[in-house]
Scaffold this active site. Structure first.
Site, mmCIF file in Angstrom:
data_model
loop_
_atom_site.group_PDB
_atom_site.id
_atom_site.type_symbol
_atom_site.label_atom_id
_atom_site.label_comp_id
_atom_site.label_asym_id
_atom_site.label_seq_id
_atom_site.Cartn_x
_atom_site.Cartn_y
_atom_site.Cartn_z
ATOM 1 N N ARG A 77 0.845 -1.203 0.000
ATOM 2 C CA ARG A 77 0.000 0.000 0.000
ATOM 3 C C ARG A 77 0.877 1.249 0.000
ATOM 4 O O ARG A 77 0.567 2.245 -0.657
ATOM 5 C CB ARG A 77 -0.953 -0.007 1.201
ATOM 6 C CG ARG A 77 -1.948 1.158 1.154
ATOM 7 C CD ARG A 77 -3.039 1.023 2.189
ATOM 8 N NE ARG A 77 -2.507 1.064 3.539
ATOM 9 C CZ ARG A 77 -3.202 0.775 4.631
ATOM 10 N NH1 ARG A 77 -4.475 0.434 4.527
ATOM 11 N NH2 ARG A 77 -2.643 0.838 5.826
ATOM 12 N N LYS A 179 -2.445 6.655 1.360
ATOM 13 C CA LYS A 179 -2.285 7.063 2.769
ATOM 14 C C LYS A 179 -1.310 8.240 2.816
ATOM 15 O O LYS A 179 -0.151 8.101 3.194
ATOM 16 C CB LYS A 179 -1.786 5.867 3.589
ATOM 17 C CG LYS A 179 -2.150 5.970 5.064
ATOM 18 C CD LYS A 179 -2.055 4.625 5.740
ATOM 19 C CE LYS A 179 -2.058 4.738 7.245
ATOM 20 N NZ LYS A 179 -3.295 5.303 7.796
ATOM 21 N N GLU A 215 -15.923 6.534 5.095
ATOM 22 C CA GLU A 215 -14.951 6.206 6.145
ATOM 23 C C GLU A 215 -15.495 6.601 7.510
ATOM 24 O O GLU A 215 -16.329 7.495 7.631
ATOM 25 C CB GLU A 215 -13.652 6.985 5.921
ATOM 26 C CG GLU A 215 -12.929 6.635 4.641
ATOM 27 C CD GLU A 215 -11.776 5.671 4.846
ATOM 28 O OE1 GLU A 215 -11.737 4.956 5.877
ATOM 29 O OE2 GLU A 215 -10.907 5.637 3.975
HETATM 30 C C1 LIG Z 1 -8.511 6.790 6.507
HETATM 31 C C2 LIG Z 1 -8.237 5.401 6.958
HETATM 32 N N1 LIG Z 1 -9.142 4.449 6.682
HETATM 33 C C3 LIG Z 1 -8.946 3.171 7.067
HETATM 34 C C4 LIG Z 1 -7.830 2.790 7.789
HETATM 35 C C5 LIG Z 1 -7.650 1.367 8.204
HETATM 36 O O1 LIG Z 1 -6.679 0.734 7.414
HETATM 37 P P1 LIG Z 1 -5.856 -0.495 7.981
HETATM 38 O O2 LIG Z 1 -6.836 -1.545 8.327
HETATM 39 O O3 LIG Z 1 -4.971 -0.915 6.857
HETATM 40 O O4 LIG Z 1 -5.123 -0.009 9.168
HETATM 41 C C6 LIG Z 1 -6.867 3.754 8.100
HETATM 42 C C7 LIG Z 1 -5.667 3.394 8.849
HETATM 43 O O5 LIG Z 1 -4.689 2.996 8.265
HETATM 44 C C8 LIG Z 1 -7.074 5.091 7.677
HETATM 45 O O6 LIG Z 1 -6.183 6.032 7.968
#
Ligand SMILES: Cc1ncc(COP(=O)(O)O)c(C=O)c1O
Length: 334
Positions: A77, A179, A215
């Site tokens: 990612r 991210k 989200e």
């Molecule tokens: C905006 C956002 N959505 C979702 C997630 C959850 O992603 P993950 O399960 O890969 O931590 C995160 C954290 O990483 C995030 O910052």
């Protein structure tokens, strides 16, 4: 260290990994005690948001081993985030090896099994070097540091409430799926407004029609229908959560649920018997209720976790701490 009262805050640990990219390649990388970064005032990270990051955790198992959960997914990612911002990528093997070095070097900060704590790893990359125009940086810094953490949302497995925000988190064809720092800078104000009104965080709707859930703060949304289907939103502006994709697999393969990624309309929450937020930091945080304008929708309960959310939590967390057999390739031993 009082392991049982850890929150989600910065604690300076002993060593962090740091590596620099210059003239087309990364240096060998090393561990350093210095928790300050010294960069040019012209760095693109400061002016133009050329910065991305990741978040993953190390878990202490019952027999004293250390597990990383799907670090290859974080590496990949981050590579996608880097490409979106025209930054060089860090190879998956180097990323995972650096995570392991950081965990080993700070092992005394890894919370013991049974405390519910973990060692949170924060990889990041920033554009650095002398520059002034809007263009990719001449040099890059990649680093990973770690902090011992407890639950991200105050409740843990106690449900908390969320507020639908009138702000957009990301543009339709923007950087929502990456991210990158800018997505989070823009979320501070909506987050603060939600906290001020005693909600755990803001819920963001799709930026085009403002009718669909995207989200839940820094976590993905999931709902469980009255007939036990696991549903999570589909959209190009959602961050593809590694936890969410893990739950889609576990719900289907281990719990025999029907699963789908589809539109989740905010005015059709009645279809769900349970709902939650999922992510590395959030783990699985049950959603008690959602405030949308004047309407407050309660899911399973404002005080109790629902049975399917609990089953998913036990399966996921059991795998992370080594108590439940993991699907092939999900656990990387340190
Ligand atoms: C905006 C956002 N959505 C979702 C997630 C959850 O992603 P993950 O399960 O890969 O931590 C995160 C954290 O990483 C995030 O910052």
């Amino acid at each position: 260290m009082d392991w049982n009262s850890l929150g989600f805050g910065y604690i300076k640990t002993d060593l962090r990994y740091i590596s620099f990219w210059k003239d087309g390649h990364w240096d060998g990388g090393s561990l350093t005690e210095d928790n300050k970064v010294h960069i040019s005032e012209g760095s693109t990270a400061i002016h133009y948001g050329q910065t991305c990051f990741e978040g993953l955790k190390a878990y202490r198992t019952k027999d004293g081993e250390i597990n990383l959960f799907r670090p290859d997914q974080n590496a990949e990612r981050m590579q996608r985030s880097c490409r979106r911002l025209m930054m060089p990528t860090m190879p998956t093997e180097v990323f995972i090896d650096a995570c392991k070095q950081v965990v080993k070097a700070n092992e005394k900060y890894l919370p013991p099994y049974g405390t519910g704590g973990t060692l949170y790893l924060r990889p990041y990359m920033i554009g650095v070097g002398d520059n002034i125009g809007v263009k990719p940086a001449p040099e890059y810094l990649f680093s990973i540091f770690c902090v011992p953490v407890g639950p991200y949302f105050k409740g843990g497995l106690t449900p908390t409430n969320f507020l639908v925000s009138s702000y957009d988190r990301a543009a339709g064809n923007g950087t929502g799926a990456a991210k990158v720092g800018g997505n989070y800078g823009g979320s501070l104000l909506p987050g603060a407004e939600a906290h001020q009104r005693s909600f755990s965080d803001a819920i963001y709707l799709d930026p085009t029609t403002h009718t669909k859930i995207e989200e839940v703060g820094s976590a993905n949304f999931f709902g469980i229908t009255k007939d036990h289907r696991f549903i999570t939103p589909a959209s190009p502006s959602i961050l593809p959560s590694i936890t969410k994709y893990s739950l889609l697999y576990l719900a289907k393969e281990r719990l025999g649920m029907e699963v789908s990624e589809t539109d989740v309309y905010v005015d059709q929450l009645d279809q769900f018997a349970e709902a939650g937020a999922c992510g590395t930091a959030a783990v699985i945080s049950p959603i008690g209720g959602i405030q949308n304008g004047d309407d407050f929708h309660v899911f399973y309960s404002e005080t109790e976790v629902g049975p399917w959310t609990k089953k998913l939590y036990d399966e996921l967390v059991g795998i992370q701490y080594g108590d439940v057999e993991a699907p092939e390739g999900w656990i990387e031993k340190v």
